[in-house]
Design a protein around this motif. Structure first.
Motif, PDB file in Angstrom:
ATOM      1  N   LEU A  33     -28.175  18.382  27.353  1.00  0.00           N
ATOM      2  CA  LEU A  33     -27.136  17.379  27.097  1.00  0.00           C
ATOM      3  C   LEU A  33     -27.663  15.960  27.317  1.00  0.00           C
ATOM      4  CD1 LEU A  33     -24.197  16.554  26.494  1.00  0.00           C
ATOM      5  CD2 LEU A  33     -23.730  16.781  28.940  1.00  0.00           C
ATOM      6  N   LEU A  34     -28.388  15.767  28.413  1.00  0.00           N
ATOM      7  CA  LEU A  34     -28.864  14.409  28.709  1.00  0.00           C
ATOM      8  C   LEU A  34     -29.747  13.887  27.566  1.00  0.00           C
ATOM      9  CD1 LEU A  34     -29.056  12.010  30.642  1.00  0.00           C
ATOM     10  CD2 LEU A  34     -30.964  13.164  31.798  1.00  0.00           C
ATOM     11  N   ALA A  35     -30.624  14.767  27.099  1.00  0.00           N
ATOM     12  CA  ALA A  35     -31.508  14.371  25.987  1.00  0.00           C
ATOM     13  C   ALA A  35     -30.677  14.097  24.734  1.00  0.00           C
ATOM     14  CB  ALA A  35     -32.530  15.463  25.729  1.00  0.00           C
ATOM     15  N   ALA A  36     -29.631  14.874  24.535  1.00  0.00           N
ATOM     16  CA  ALA A  36     -28.765  14.668  23.363  1.00  0.00           C
ATOM     17  C   ALA A  36     -28.043  13.324  23.470  1.00  0.00           C
ATOM     18  CB  ALA A  36     -27.764  15.811  23.238  1.00  0.00           C
ATOM     19  N   VAL A  37     -27.587  12.987  24.664  1.00  0.00           N
ATOM     20  CA  VAL A  37     -26.907  11.696  24.862  1.00  0.00           C
ATOM     21  C   VAL A  37     -27.873  10.571  24.501  1.00  0.00           C
ATOM     22  CG1 VAL A  37     -25.926  10.141  26.599  1.00  0.00           C
ATOM     23  CG2 VAL A  37     -25.267  12.546  26.592  1.00  0.00           C
ATOM     24  N   LYS A  38     -29.101  10.710  24.978  1.00  0.00           N
ATOM     25  CA  LYS A  38     -30.086   9.650  24.710  1.00  0.00           C
ATOM     26  C   LYS A  38     -30.448   9.583  23.226  1.00  0.00           C
ATOM     27  CE  LYS A  38     -31.964   9.477  29.364  1.00  0.00           C
ATOM     28  NZ  LYS A  38     -32.952   9.995  30.297  1.00  0.00           N
ATOM     29  N   ALA A  39     -30.465  10.748  22.580  1.00  0.00           N
ATOM     30  CA  ALA A  39     -30.857  10.768  21.163  1.00  0.00           C
ATOM     31  C   ALA A  39     -29.720  10.294  20.253  1.00  0.00           C
ATOM     32  CB  ALA A  39     -31.277  12.184  20.771  1.00  0.00           C
ATOM     33  N   ILE A  40     -28.514  10.708  20.530  1.00  0.00           N
ATOM     34  CA  ILE A  40     -27.382  10.417  19.630  1.00  0.00           C
ATOM     35  C   ILE A  40     -26.735   9.067  19.940  1.00  0.00           C
ATOM     36  CG2 ILE A  40     -25.114  11.291  18.813  1.00  0.00           C
ATOM     37  CD1 ILE A  40     -27.542  13.026  17.979  1.00  0.00           C
ATOM     38  N   LYS A  41     -26.831   8.665  21.194  1.00  0.00           N
ATOM     39  CA  LYS A  41     -26.208   7.407  21.656  1.00  0.00           C
ATOM     40  C   LYS A  41     -24.699   7.351  21.337  1.00  0.00           C
ATOM     41  CE  LYS A  41     -30.389   4.597  21.443  1.00  0.00           C
ATOM     42  NZ  LYS A  41     -31.263   5.794  21.378  1.00  0.00           N
ATOM     43  N   PRO A  42     -23.988   8.317  21.874  1.00  0.00           N
ATOM     44  CA  PRO A  42     -22.544   8.344  21.568  1.00  0.00           C
ATOM     45  C   PRO A  42     -21.788   7.235  22.291  1.00  0.00           C
ATOM     46  CG  PRO A  42     -23.056  10.007  23.209  1.00  0.00           C
ATOM     47  CD  PRO A  42     -24.365   9.393  22.802  1.00  0.00           C
ATOM     48  N   THR A  43     -20.650   6.857  21.713  1.00  0.00           N
ATOM     49  CA  THR A  43     -19.735   5.952  22.418  1.00  0.00           C
ATOM     50  C   THR A  43     -18.662   6.775  23.128  1.00  0.00           C
ATOM     51  OG1 THR A  43     -18.400   5.776  20.416  1.00  0.00           O
ATOM     52  CG2 THR A  43     -20.053   4.063  20.764  1.00  0.00           C
ATOM     53  N   VAL A  44     -18.504   8.007  22.644  1.00  0.00           N
ATOM     54  CA  VAL A  44     -17.489   8.901  23.216  1.00  0.00           C
ATOM     55  C   VAL A  44     -18.150  10.233  23.576  1.00  0.00           C
ATOM     56  CG1 VAL A  44     -15.281  10.056  22.792  1.00  0.00           C
ATOM     57  CG2 VAL A  44     -15.757   7.863  21.673  1.00  0.00           C
ATOM     58  N   LEU A  45     -17.925  10.689  24.815  1.00  0.00           N
ATOM     59  CA  LEU A  45     -18.475  11.981  25.248  1.00  0.00           C
ATOM     60  C   LEU A  45     -17.302  12.895  25.614  1.00  0.00           C
ATOM     61  CD1 LEU A  45     -20.977  13.686  26.092  1.00  0.00           C
ATOM     62  CD2 LEU A  45     -20.735  12.695  28.384  1.00  0.00           C
ATOM     63  N   ILE A  46     -17.277  14.074  24.993  1.00  0.00           N
ATOM     64  CA  ILE A  46     -16.130  14.976  25.191  1.00  0.00           C
ATOM     65  C   ILE A  46     -16.612  16.338  25.690  1.00  0.00           C
ATOM     66  CG2 ILE A  46     -14.152  16.092  24.048  1.00  0.00           C
ATOM     67  CD1 ILE A  46     -14.093  13.790  22.057  1.00  0.00           C
ATOM     68  N   GLY A  47     -16.045  16.782  26.793  1.00  0.00           N
ATOM     69  CA  GLY A  47     -16.431  18.073  27.359  1.00  0.00           C
ATOM     70  C   GLY A  47     -15.427  19.162  27.027  1.00  0.00           C
ATOM     71  N   THR A  48     -15.908  20.176  26.300  1.00  0.00           N
ATOM     72  CA  THR A  48     -15.075  21.344  25.966  1.00  0.00           C
ATOM     73  C   THR A  48     -15.938  22.592  26.139  1.00  0.00           C
ATOM     74  OG1 THR A  48     -15.711  21.011  23.646  1.00  0.00           O
ATOM     75  CG2 THR A  48     -13.549  20.187  24.295  1.00  0.00           C
ATOM     76  N   SER A  49     -16.620  22.656  27.267  1.00  0.00           N
ATOM     77  CA  SER A  49     -17.630  23.703  27.469  1.00  0.00           C
ATOM     78  C   SER A  49     -17.231  24.747  28.496  1.00  0.00           C
ATOM     79  CB  SER A  49     -18.916  23.042  27.958  1.00  0.00           C
ATOM     80  OG  SER A  49     -18.669  22.437  29.234  1.00  0.00           O
ATOM     81  N   SER A  50     -16.213  24.454  29.299  1.00  0.00           N
ATOM     82  CA  SER A  50     -15.841  25.278  30.467  1.00  0.00           C
ATOM     83  C   SER A  50     -16.918  25.266  31.538  1.00  0.00           C
ATOM     84  CB  SER A  50     -15.579  26.753  30.085  1.00  0.00           C
ATOM     85  OG  SER A  50     -14.638  26.852  29.093  1.00  0.00           O
ATOM     86  N   VAL A  51     -17.858  24.338  31.455  1.00  0.00           N
ATOM     87  CA  VAL A  51     -18.919  24.303  32.463  1.00  0.00           C
ATOM     88  C   VAL A  51     -18.651  23.157  33.431  1.00  0.00           C
ATOM     89  CG1 VAL A  51     -21.413  24.187  32.884  1.00  0.00           C
ATOM     90  CG2 VAL A  51     -20.548  25.221  30.774  1.00  0.00           C
ATOM     91  N   GLY A  52     -18.147  23.532  34.608  1.00  0.00           N
ATOM     92  CA  GLY A  52     -17.837  22.521  35.627  1.00  0.00           C
ATOM     93  C   GLY A  52     -19.088  21.753  36.007  1.00  0.00           C
ATOM     94  N   GLU A  80     -24.380   8.061  33.768  1.00  0.00           N
ATOM     95  CA  GLU A  80     -25.130   6.788  33.826  1.00  0.00           C
ATOM     96  C   GLU A  80     -25.722   6.433  32.460  1.00  0.00           C
ATOM     97  OE1 GLU A  80     -26.409   6.616  38.546  1.00  0.00           O
ATOM     98  OE2 GLU A  80     -27.873   7.348  37.081  1.00  0.00           O
ATOM     99  N   ALA A  81     -26.181   7.454  31.759  1.00  0.00           N
ATOM    100  CA  ALA A  81     -26.739   7.190  30.421  1.00  0.00           C
ATOM    101  C   ALA A  81     -25.637   6.651  29.503  1.00  0.00           C
ATOM    102  CB  ALA A  81     -27.345   8.470  29.844  1.00  0.00           C
ATOM    103  N   MET A  82     -24.451   7.256  29.578  1.00  0.00           N
ATOM    104  CA  MET A  82     -23.320   6.764  28.772  1.00  0.00           C
ATOM    105  C   MET A  82     -23.006   5.309  29.146  1.00  0.00           C
ATOM    106  SD  MET A  82     -22.096   8.901  26.540  1.00  0.00           S
ATOM    107  CE  MET A  82     -20.492   8.217  26.139  1.00  0.00           C
ATOM    108  N   ALA A  83     -23.021   5.036  30.442  1.00  0.00           N
ATOM    109  CA  ALA A  83     -22.667   3.681  30.907  1.00  0.00           C
ATOM    110  C   ALA A  83     -23.746   2.662  30.567  1.00  0.00           C
ATOM    111  CB  ALA A  83     -22.413   3.710  32.413  1.00  0.00           C
ATOM    112  N   SER A  84     -24.988   3.125  30.447  1.00  0.00           N
ATOM    113  CA  SER A  84     -26.061   2.177  30.107  1.00  0.00           C
ATOM    114  C   SER A  84     -25.989   1.770  28.631  1.00  0.00           C
ATOM    115  CB  SER A  84     -27.429   2.787  30.433  1.00  0.00           C
ATOM    116  OG  SER A  84     -27.705   3.797  29.486  1.00  0.00           O
ATOM    117  N   MET A  85     -25.353   2.616  27.821  1.00  0.00           N
ATOM    118  CA  MET A  85     -25.310   2.332  26.377  1.00  0.00           C
ATOM    119  C   MET A  85     -24.002   1.712  25.934  1.00  0.00           C
ATOM    120  SD  MET A  85     -26.916   5.710  24.715  1.00  0.00           S
ATOM    121  CE  MET A  85     -26.781   6.952  25.923  1.00  0.00           C
ATOM    122  N   ASN A  86     -22.987   1.823  26.771  1.00  0.00           N
ATOM    123  CA  ASN A  86     -21.652   1.371  26.360  1.00  0.00           C
ATOM    124  C   ASN A  86     -21.014   0.509  27.441  1.00  0.00           C
ATOM    125  OD1 ASN A  86     -21.194   3.174  23.860  1.00  0.00           O
ATOM    126  ND2 ASN A  86     -21.752   4.658  25.432  1.00  0.00           N
TER     127      ASN A  86
END
Ligand SMILES: NC(=O)C1=CN([C@@H]2O[C@H](COP(=O)(O)OP(=O)(O)OC[C@H]3O[C@@H](n4cnc5c(N)ncnc54)[C@H](OP(=O)(O)O)[C@@H]3O)[C@@H](O)[C@H]2O)C=CC1
Ligand SMILES: CC(=O)C(=O)O
Ligand SMILES: [Mg+2]
Length: 601
Positions: A413-432, A441-447
């Motif tokens: 996921l972290l690598a995907a965040v860095k690669a895609i550079k999303p403005t919105v991140l949505i969790g629907t994984s059931s993984v606490g 932090e990666a989301m906050a560094s880009m947005n």
């Protein structure tokens, strides 16, 4: 119970009134019949679709009246009622108002420290005094929603076998194959408008809980009534028991379901087919069937199979999509731009993830007049094997294929965040805890204002907590979660997290369908519901960083959602209740069940 006929009276009272008029007039109150004393067995309000059949109306008195949850008032029976209905001596002398009963019960509930005890106390109340149960739930919705719904209902389902008292809802198991219609007829209510059905295979983010998933249809339907005003007797919770693959349950001597592995394939689909046909045969074309917490390998197929023949709705795919889209549209006020200006990344590509993704794409496509395939390119999903990309297409489940965009494989996921550079991140994984400090932090560094939605339920499965989202983003995240979190103080500022849960949508959505007699569900109805919900977010809410209105106003919100959905259904020619009421909001409000005690003469 003393059955007696009231045909003459009822004909006088209702004769000649069309269904539409009856909804608008909102029948309620006491009936007095030629000097006979009787309890009004007509629930006060709620949309009624079918004509009342007077000769089935019966009256209880004395002990049986007190044991009838729909009509029991407990200590609120007045002296006069106690005398008239053979209750004297069956109750202690003090007479309580409904408000005082509510106060007493809330006090008791607040004394329980364990959430499951509160859940059990609420279920006991529902079984004892239905109107008081709904009064508590409506008046204290923010406080009690987490008790009767997520997160506590999750624990209740896990322990259903042990906490089981009086059965609620209808159980249909493989043993009933060939006689499901007969089983439906055992249900005491005949005029059903909404069925919430599960097969227990994916209960919240807790996995396969088999027959113990019954807590979910029961909980969802109590919200249909409390939040959407659908009368309780029109709601039918159903659990289809085809076995469970949960070994812990199979080994549990208190497990309440069939002790066998899940039936699959033809055996499974034949049972579902029989159920769907029996429902239509017994309750007609317009009964709303809400699929809830099926595993995705069945959910998409069932929805596709029945959406053209029945009024079906998958809450996890469609209701969730509608609520999240509403939150995103509202969030634009805070983050700026249009939906098409944003980039979305999901962790989890199942029912909720792909359902939301598809509705966002549809909205972008409609708003920008671009093909759906183009709109989809703004949306990326990660599943348990990593980012969904074109090189994985062949091995992907059908519902993931539209999201297999051109990109090199990305595992984490972290690598995907860095690669895609999303403005919105949505969790629907059931993984606490899947949204780690590094991810946030990666989301906050880009947005400037990262939009983070941790939708998985219950709280234990949430991708991150509110506190984590605010702290790790240094107070810049706009955050909402599937299960509620308390407000968070960070750097001297109070942050109020929102709850992105389909409970905002399905009660009002269902009410809109029922009151307009809608016969099929169209995606435009989901978009209409989103729009109506987003429109309910006030400046005051925005000022607190909220992208959803508080649940305290949910009945008003539901009436607006119902009206907007009904208006769209009329526009699309899907509504069968004619003529169309002029003021749909008023009509919706007039249709809503209120848990006020009637006076029994
Ligand atoms: N807030 C709300 O209103 C709602 C919340 N939900 C919640 O959303 C969650 C998911 O529900 P739903 O979509 O129906 O479930 P599904 O089982 O359909 O989908 C779960 C998805 O999560 C993926 N996943 C599982 N483990 C991981 C992992 N370690 N890393 C990355 N991805 C992973 C799965 O991947 P794979 O496909 O590879 O197995 C799958 O794509 C549940 O917790 C549910 O409670 C659902 C509906 C409404
Ligand atoms: C909220 C809901 O429907 C779920 O978590 O499955
Ligand atoms: Mg669900």
């Amino acid at each position: 119970m003393l059955p007696f006929k009231r045909a003459k009276f009822l004909r006088q009272a209702f004769g000649g009134l069309g269904l539409y008029e009856r909804g608008e007039r909102k029948l309620r109150g006491v009936m007095e019949m030629n000097g006979e004393k009787g309890v009004d067995f007509e629930e006060n309000s709620g949309v009624q679709d079918q004509a009342i059949t007077p000769w089935t109306v019966s009256v209880a008195s004395g002990y049986s009246l007190m044991r009838d949850p729909r009509h029991n008032k407990g200590a609120a029976f007045t002296e006069k009622e106690r005398n008239a209905h053979y209750l004297t001596g069956l109750l202690p002398p003090a007479v309580f108002s409904q408000d005082l009963q509510e106060k007493r019960l809330m006090k008791i509930l607040r004394e329980y420290e364990v959430p499951l005890q509160r859940y059990m106390a609420m279920m006991d109340l529902q079984e004892r005094n239905e109107k008081l149960f709904y009064k508590l739930l409506i008046d204290n919705v923010e406080e009690l929603l987490p008790v009767v719904y997520t997160p506590t209902v999750g624990e209740a389902c896990q322990k259903y076998g042990s906490i089981f008292r009086r059965p609620q809802g209808l159980y249909i198991s493989l043993k009933e194959k060939g006689r499901i219609l007969e089983v439906l007829k055992n249900w005491p209510e005949k005029s059903i408008q909404v069925i919430v059905v599960t097969d227990g295979e994916r209960i919240l983010g807790l996995g396969d809980l088999g027959c113990q998933g019954m807590g979910i249809p029961v909980g969802k339907l109590s919200l249909y009534t409390a939040l959407g005003g659908v009368r309780p007797s029109a709601c039918l919770p159903v659990t289809i028991d085809v076995g469970t693959n949960n070994q812990k349950l199979l080994d549990d001597e208190f497990y309440i379901g069939l002790k066998q592995k899940r039936a699959t394939g033809q055996e499974y689909y034949e049972l579902l087919e029989e159920f769907m046909s029996a429902v239509k045969q017994n309750y007609g074309e317009k009964v709303l069937i809400q699929f809830e917490d099926f595993a995705n390998h069945n959910a998409f197929e069932l929805l596709a199979k029945y959406r053209t023949s029945h009024l079906v709705f998958n809450d996890d795919i469609q209701g969730t999509a509608s609520v999240v889209l509403a939150g995103l549209v509202a969030a634009l006020k805070l983050v700026g731009g249009t939906l098409a200006d944003h980039r979305f990344l999901f962790l989890g590509a199942g029912e909720a993830g792909t359902g939301i993704a598809e509705l966002i794409a549809l909205e972008i496509s409609k708003k920008t007049n671009t093909p759906l395939e183009e709109a989809r390119k703004k949306i990326w999903l990660v599943d348990s094997k990593g980012l969904i990309v074109s090189s994985r297409r062949e091995s992907l489940q059908h519902f993931k294929k539209p999201w297999a965009h051109e990109h090199e494989p990305v595992k984490e996921l972290l690598a995907a965040v860095k690669a895609i550079k999303p403005t919105v991140l949505i969790g629907t994984s059931s993984v606490g805890k899947a949204f780690t400090k590094e991810v946030v932090e990666a989301m906050a560094s880009m947005n400037e204002k990262p939009l983070i939605l941790a939708l998985s339920n219950p709280t234990s499965q949430s991708e991150c907590t509110a506190e984590e989202a605010y702290t790790w983003s240094e107070g810049r995240a706009i955050f909402a979660s599937g299960s509620p979190f308390d407000s968070v103080e960070y750097n001297g500022k109070l942050f109020v997290p929102g709850q992105a849960n389909n409970a905002y949508i399905f009660p009002g959505f269902g009410l809109g369908l029922i009151m307009s007699g809608t016969i099929r569900i169209h995606d435009d109805l989901l978009l209409a519901a989103s729009e109506a919900l987003a429109a309910q977010v006030t400046e005051e809410n925005y000022a607190k960083g909220l992208i959803y209105p508080p649940f305290t106003n949910i009945r008003k919100i539901s009436a607006h959602i119902a009206a907007t959905v009904a208006a769209k259904a009329y526009e699309l020619g899907l509504a069968s209740r004619l003529p169309r009421p002029t003021d749909l909001v008023k009509f919706a409000e007039g249709c809503m069940y209120t848990p006020v005690y009637g006076s029994y003469r």
